[in-house]
Design an enzyme around this catalytic site. Structure first.
Site, PDB file in Angstrom:
ATOM      1  N   CYS A 157       0.792  -1.179  -0.102  1.00  0.00           N
ATOM      2  CA  CYS A 157       0.001  -0.021   0.153  1.00  0.00           C
ATOM      3  C   CYS A 157       0.896   1.328   0.009  1.00  0.00           C
ATOM      4  O   CYS A 157       1.625   1.440   1.128  1.00  0.00           O
ATOM      5  CB  CYS A 157      -0.978  -0.055   1.131  1.00  0.00           C
ATOM      6  SG  CYS A 157      -1.998   1.564   1.120  1.00  0.00           S
ATOM      7  N   GLY A 158       0.842   1.981  -1.131  1.00  0.00           N
ATOM      8  CA  GLY A 158       1.619   3.344  -1.222  1.00  0.00           C
ATOM      9  C   GLY A 158       1.238   4.243  -0.342  1.00  0.00           C
ATOM     10  O   GLY A 158       2.134   4.816   0.472  1.00  0.00           O
ATOM     11  N   HIS A 159      -0.146   4.755  -0.285  1.00  0.00           N
ATOM     12  CA  HIS A 159      -0.307   5.785   0.745  1.00  0.00           C
ATOM     13  C   HIS A 159      -0.117   5.527   2.196  1.00  0.00           C
ATOM     14  O   HIS A 159       0.023   6.007   3.070  1.00  0.00           O
ATOM     15  CB  HIS A 159      -2.140   6.292   0.561  1.00  0.00           C
ATOM     16  CG  HIS A 159      -3.009   5.451   1.298  1.00  0.00           C
ATOM     17  ND1 HIS A 159      -3.398   4.140   1.118  1.00  0.00           N
ATOM     18  CD2 HIS A 159      -3.249   5.592   2.674  1.00  0.00           C
ATOM     19  CE1 HIS A 159      -4.305   3.963   2.066  1.00  0.00           C
ATOM     20  NE2 HIS A 159      -4.042   4.749   2.828  1.00  0.00           N
ATOM     21  N   HIS A 172      -8.448  -4.300  -8.113  1.00  0.00           N
ATOM     22  CA  HIS A 172      -8.512  -2.570  -8.088  1.00  0.00           C
ATOM     23  C   HIS A 172      -8.461  -2.247  -9.280  1.00  0.00           C
ATOM     24  O   HIS A 172      -7.983  -2.694 -10.447  1.00  0.00           O
ATOM     25  CB  HIS A 172      -7.131  -2.046  -7.622  1.00  0.00           C
ATOM     26  CG  HIS A 172      -6.707  -2.283  -6.108  1.00  0.00           C
ATOM     27  ND1 HIS A 172      -6.242  -3.504  -5.595  1.00  0.00           N
ATOM     28  CD2 HIS A 172      -6.871  -1.526  -5.331  1.00  0.00           C
ATOM     29  CE1 HIS A 172      -6.017  -3.336  -4.452  1.00  0.00           C
ATOM     30  NE2 HIS A 172      -6.385  -2.160  -4.259  1.00  0.00           N
ATOM     31  N   ASP A 195     -10.375   5.225  -3.404  1.00  0.00           N
ATOM     32  CA  ASP A 195      -9.246   5.897  -2.653  1.00  0.00           C
ATOM     33  C   ASP A 195      -9.321   7.251  -2.902  1.00  0.00           C
ATOM     34  O   ASP A 195      -9.368   7.772  -4.074  1.00  0.00           O
ATOM     35  CB  ASP A 195      -7.836   4.968  -3.499  1.00  0.00           C
ATOM     36  CG  ASP A 195      -6.654   5.272  -2.833  1.00  0.00           C
ATOM     37  OD1 ASP A 195      -6.654   6.312  -1.771  1.00  0.00           O
ATOM     38  OD2 ASP A 195      -5.613   4.455  -2.822  1.00  0.00           O
ATOM     39  N   CYS A 226      -3.418   6.910  -5.159  1.00  0.00           N
ATOM     40  CA  CYS A 226      -2.946   5.292  -4.836  1.00  0.00           C
ATOM     41  C   CYS A 226      -1.578   5.063  -5.275  1.00  0.00           C
ATOM     42  O   CYS A 226      -1.200   5.105  -6.469  1.00  0.00           O
ATOM     43  CB  CYS A 226      -4.105   4.373  -5.586  1.00  0.00           C
ATOM     44  SG  CYS A 226      -4.086   2.631  -5.351  1.00  0.00           S
ATOM     45  N   GLY A 227      -1.083   4.608  -4.353  1.00  0.00           N
ATOM     46  CA  GLY A 227       0.438   4.542  -4.698  1.00  0.00           C
ATOM     47  C   GLY A 227       0.779   3.309  -5.324  1.00  0.00           C
ATOM     48  O   GLY A 227       1.766   3.427  -6.487  1.00  0.00           O
ATOM     49  N   THR A 228       0.026   2.186  -5.264  1.00  0.00           N
ATOM     50  CA  THR A 228       0.422   1.105  -5.920  1.00  0.00           C
ATOM     51  C   THR A 228      -0.385   1.183  -7.492  1.00  0.00           C
ATOM     52  O   THR A 228       0.052   0.650  -8.432  1.00  0.00           O
ATOM     53  CB  THR A 228      -0.075  -0.269  -5.069  1.00  0.00           C
ATOM     54  OG1 THR A 228      -1.546  -0.019  -4.799  1.00  0.00           O
ATOM     55  CG2 THR A 228       0.636  -0.460  -4.137  1.00  0.00           C
TER      56      THR A 228
HETATM   57  O1  PYC Z   1      -1.877   3.738  -2.035  1.00  0.00           O
HETATM   58  O2  PYC Z   1      -1.401   1.867  -2.706  1.00  0.00           O
HETATM   59  C1  PYC Z   1      -2.198   2.478  -2.328  1.00  0.00           C
HETATM   60  C2  PYC Z   1      -3.530   2.152  -1.877  1.00  0.00           C
HETATM   61  C3  PYC Z   1      -3.897   0.773  -2.319  1.00  0.00           C
HETATM   62  C4  PYC Z   1      -5.190   0.661  -1.535  1.00  0.00           C
HETATM   63  C5  PYC Z   1      -5.424   1.969  -1.113  1.00  0.00           C
HETATM   64  N1  PYC Z   1      -4.489   2.846  -1.135  1.00  0.00           N
END
Ligand code: PYC
Length: 316
Positions: free
Chosen positions: A91-93, A206, A231, A235-237
């Site tokens: 999870c990036g965030h 996703h 999100d 979303c980092g990923t």
């Molecule tokens: O930021 O990767 C992310 C993420 C995945 C699900 C919610 N945020």
């Protein structure tokens, strides 16, 4: 008081998307690779996951982060992320929120820290100005230009890509990406996910829609997460998966900056280097900011009928 269990948490948000880091009171998942420990979390301690993120203590949008001892020898921390329906790969965030939380607790200083996750180690750099850069796991596009017939929508064209989670990145059609339109965006993304899953990509959980930027970035997105919450951050990923597609399409060069806006207009800065150009694998770096919002102790009491949170099937 009989059977009172305390879970100490710190909450933060990253571009509007919340993260709840469990500091203490989590289950003992034993030792070994985090890919095994996350399975133990699901098979033996799913009520814990639900108690931390689901109502009445949390909400569908909240992402939990259980701090654990790392397995990879070069890592300083281990973390298992989870949401309203189950665990997440990366999870990036959440990693940006985790670093800001650890800084708030005085457990990290500016510099680079290695973090073990169920899908492999990542690096997180806390910059002196408070920004955090996440060097994510290697990301890649698995299949380009997948055409899916979606009931009520018609043909949808997109890419299947990995960025630490599996994404379907929609190329067309394009919807109006505004906060006023989230009900429609949620509905179409959910239908797209079901069609993509039925058409041979069961791993995709996703869905990412794209549109023109509104705040000076390169693109805006809307990301629907596995439990049907969208999100609030870019979303980092999802940004990592996008970078892999931009690299594969030769739209973005290594080291070139990509500003990805989310549905609220908050943004992440992304860039990549090739890990393996022949196989289309990139090493993405995603930079953003987070803010701590609460320090709290969750109380789980035996006499509470919803002590483990409200899960589908729990209601009478
Ligand atoms: O930021 O990767 C992310 C993420 C995945 C699900 C919610 N945020």
């Amino acid at each position: 008081m009989a059977n009172l269990h305390r879970i100490q948490v710190v909450d933060s948000h990253t571009g509007g998307e919340p993260t709840r880091v469990v500091i203490s009171g989590g289950p003992d998942l034993g030792t070994g690779p985090l890919s095994e420990r996350v399975q133990r979390l699901s098979s033996q301690f799913d009520p814990f996951r639900s108690a931390v993120v689901n109502e009445p203590r949390g909400s569908d949008v909240l992402v939990g982060a259980l701090l654990v001892a790392p397995h990879a020898p070069d890592c300083d921390f281990g973390v298992i992320f989870f949401n309203n329906v189950g665990p997440l790969g990366m999870c990036g965030h959440g990693t940006i929120g985790l670093m800001i939380t650890l800084a708030h607790l005085g457990r990290v200083r500016p510099g680079t820290h290695r973090i073990d996750t169920p899908v492999g180690p990542v690096s997180a750099t806390l910059h002196p100005d408070g920004k955090v850069s996440v060097a994510n796991v290697a990301s890649y596009r698995q299949q380009a230009s997948v055409s899916v017939e979606v009931p009520g929508i018609g043909v949808v064209l997109g890419d299947v890509a990995w960025g630490g989670n599996w994404f379907f990145l929609v190329r067309s059609p394009v919807w109006e990406l505004s906060i006023q339109n989230v009900e429609t965006l949620t509905d179409v993304s959910w239908r797209i996910r079901q069609a993509v899953n039925a058409q041979g990509f069961p791993e995709v959980d996703h869905v990412e829609l794209f549109g023109p930027p509104g705040c000076g970035g390169h693109s805006r997105n809307f990301v629907l997460c596995p439990g049907k919450a969208y999100d609030r951050s870019p979303c980092g990923t999802g940004t990592s998966a996008k970078l892999a597609c931009l690299a594969a399409d030769e739209i973005l060069a290594p080291g070139q900056v990509w500003i990805q806006e989310g549905i609220l207009g908050s943004s992440f800065q992304g860039e990549y280097q090739w890990e393996d150009r022949a196989r289309g694998r990139v090493l993405p770096v995603v930079t953003g900011t987070a803010h701590v919002t609460a320090e709290a102790t969750l109380l789980l009491m035996d006499e509470d009928p919803f002590q483990w949170g409200i899960r589908p099937g729990d209601t009478r």
